[in-house]
Design a protein around this motif. Sequence first.
Motif, PDB file in Angstrom:
ATOM      1  N   GLY A 212       0.648  -1.126   0.120  1.00 24.77           N
ATOM      2  CA  GLY A 212      -0.030  -0.001  -0.368  1.00 24.77           C
ATOM      3  C   GLY A 212       0.869   1.420   0.383  1.00 24.77           C
ATOM      4  O   GLY A 212       0.623   2.597   0.037  1.00 24.77           O
ATOM      5  N   ARG A 216       0.820   4.676  -2.447  1.00 23.91           N
ATOM      6  CA  ARG A 216       0.971   6.084  -2.385  1.00 23.91           C
ATOM      7  C   ARG A 216       2.094   6.819  -2.880  1.00 23.91           C
ATOM      8  O   ARG A 216       1.915   8.105  -3.401  1.00 23.91           O
ATOM      9  CB  ARG A 216       0.985   5.691  -0.692  1.00 23.91           C
ATOM     10  N   GLU A 219       0.942   7.664  -6.663  1.00 22.46           N
ATOM     11  CA  GLU A 219       0.294   8.531  -6.620  1.00 22.46           C
ATOM     12  C   GLU A 219       0.347   9.872  -6.351  1.00 22.46           C
ATOM     13  O   GLU A 219       0.996  10.839  -7.082  1.00 22.46           O
ATOM     14  CB  GLU A 219      -0.759   8.490  -5.511  1.00 22.46           C
ATOM     15  N   LEU A 267      -2.893  -4.602  -5.348  1.00 24.70           N
ATOM     16  CA  LEU A 267      -3.879  -4.023  -5.161  1.00 24.70           C
ATOM     17  C   LEU A 267      -3.978  -3.217  -6.729  1.00 24.70           C
ATOM     18  O   LEU A 267      -3.286  -2.849  -7.673  1.00 24.70           O
ATOM     19  CB  LEU A 267      -2.733  -2.693  -5.024  1.00 24.70           C
ATOM     20  N   CYS A 269      -5.830  -0.215  -9.107  1.00 24.28           N
ATOM     21  CA  CYS A 269      -6.346   1.203  -9.258  1.00 24.28           C
ATOM     22  C   CYS A 269      -7.611   0.574 -10.742  1.00 24.28           C
ATOM     23  O   CYS A 269      -7.196   1.528 -11.968  1.00 24.28           O
ATOM     24  CB  CYS A 269      -5.530   1.673  -8.674  1.00 24.28           C
ATOM     25  N   MET A 291     -10.059  -0.358  -7.006  1.00 25.01           N
ATOM     26  CA  MET A 291     -10.749   0.940  -7.074  1.00 25.01           C
ATOM     27  C   MET A 291     -10.519   1.689  -8.301  1.00 25.01           C
ATOM     28  O   MET A 291     -10.271   1.114  -9.247  1.00 25.01           O
ATOM     29  CB  MET A 291      -8.719   1.128  -5.814  1.00 25.01           C
ATOM     30  N   LEU A 299      -6.344   8.530  -3.530  1.00 21.57           N
ATOM     31  CA  LEU A 299      -6.523   7.070  -2.500  1.00 21.57           C
ATOM     32  C   LEU A 299      -7.556   7.080  -0.826  1.00 21.57           C
ATOM     33  O   LEU A 299      -6.715   7.994  -0.132  1.00 21.57           O
ATOM     34  CB  LEU A 299      -4.823   6.236  -2.079  1.00 21.57           C
ATOM     35  N   GLU A 302      -7.939   3.553   3.943  1.00 21.17           N
ATOM     36  CA  GLU A 302      -7.399   2.714   4.191  1.00 21.17           C
ATOM     37  C   GLU A 302      -7.522   1.735   2.738  1.00 21.17           C
ATOM     38  O   GLU A 302      -8.268   1.531   2.093  1.00 21.17           O
ATOM     39  CB  GLU A 302      -8.474   1.848   4.611  1.00 21.17           C
ATOM     40  N   LEU A 303      -6.356   0.811   2.242  1.00 22.23           N
ATOM     41  CA  LEU A 303      -6.804   0.633   1.003  1.00 22.23           C
ATOM     42  C   LEU A 303      -6.454  -1.203   1.225  1.00 22.23           C
ATOM     43  O   LEU A 303      -6.505  -1.832   1.841  1.00 22.23           O
ATOM     44  CB  LEU A 303      -4.557   0.128   0.377  1.00 22.23           C
TER      45      LEU A 303
END
Length: 408
Positions: A212, A216, A219, A267, A269, A291, A299, A302-303
């Motif tokens: 996670g 970030r 991002e 993860l 996106c 996501m 974001l 909590e991922l």
Amino acid sequence: MIRSWARRSAGRPRAARARRAFVLVLPGLWVLGVLVWERCTPAEGQFLQLLAAAPAIACAGTGRRQCVVLGGLCALLALLPLGTGSSGAHPLARVGTCCAVLVVVAASYLTAGRRLRLLRELERTKEVATAAQRVLLRPPPARVDGIVVAADHLAAGETATVGGDLYDVVATRHGVRAVIGDVRGHGLGALGTVAAVLGSFREAVHDEPDLGRVLRRLERALHRHLRERARAEHPSAGGGEPENPLSEEFVTLLLVEIARDGAVRTLNCGHPWPYRLTRSGALPDAPGEPMPPLGLFPLPAELPVTDCPPLLPGQAFFLHTDGATDARDADGTFFPLPQALDESVRSVRDCRAAAVVEGVRAALLRHCGGRLSDDVALLVLCNDRLRVPAGADPAALARGRVRAGRAE
């Protein structure tokens, strides 16, 4: 099917050579046609002016200055009384036609030179774009910490070699980490975003123990890149913070982490979920709802890191961008990716990841006739690690693996 595709591919060079030969002789055929027409028609030189088109045809067909001069020479020789069937043509008509041929030769010669310079500039631009693509999308190693890797990238443009898709596979102390993504748009405009995301990924995967935190970092890198790009495109802002920096730019992204024991964490996106390849075929691996794409919304706190079923030895993940599923044929039918995967998996054995990628690529190009509407990235990660039983002798396992490799 594959053999017929190979036969068609082998026939294309012969067809290309035939077209080039026809284009080379086309000015001579034009001059010959004008002479035959003049001989068969009692027009007394009224069609001689058509000979001036021979150099222009050579310029349009080949673009070579030698062919332009040769076409003009053929047209001038055709004006000789022996070469024409209209000996009664007025001398002034011959002189006028001769002047017209010379003028067209001069204009076509200059045009061919300019075209040659533009082609050289285009080749240099393509070389720079190809070099940039190779730096960004580095060919992954064939094996990364026991994971067999194969990848391929197809650009949407007919002559383009760059696009907006990205992928990379890195071995870290936290496991093998892979990323695949799709930047909005394609071509040179998407290269900056690809560079920002991949550069951040290649640093973050080594520094961050948690998947996670890697996301970030990506991002933040994307937002920083978009702000700098907005300032460059809107200098009237005076270096201040733009109000809405390219809010329509986004990246779909899928992060995959494969631990030493085969445990898989992901993860997602807004990216297509991967397929799990087993001996029986391809199965979609969609453990949850992805996501939104990176860059559209912040974001969440909590991922939702997803724990997938372990990737057992001999199994593989097939990752792709949406350009593969969005490809259509002439009738508008979408590319059947699961069917192509099943055929590719059943036609190979063991962890021949490159063969799977090549099979899907060939089926995709065959389906859409070689004309893609979007960039396509394909990535296969195959677990080629040995399943070590409890209490086994590591030295004996190593010797057995060496013998197996020699036998193959």
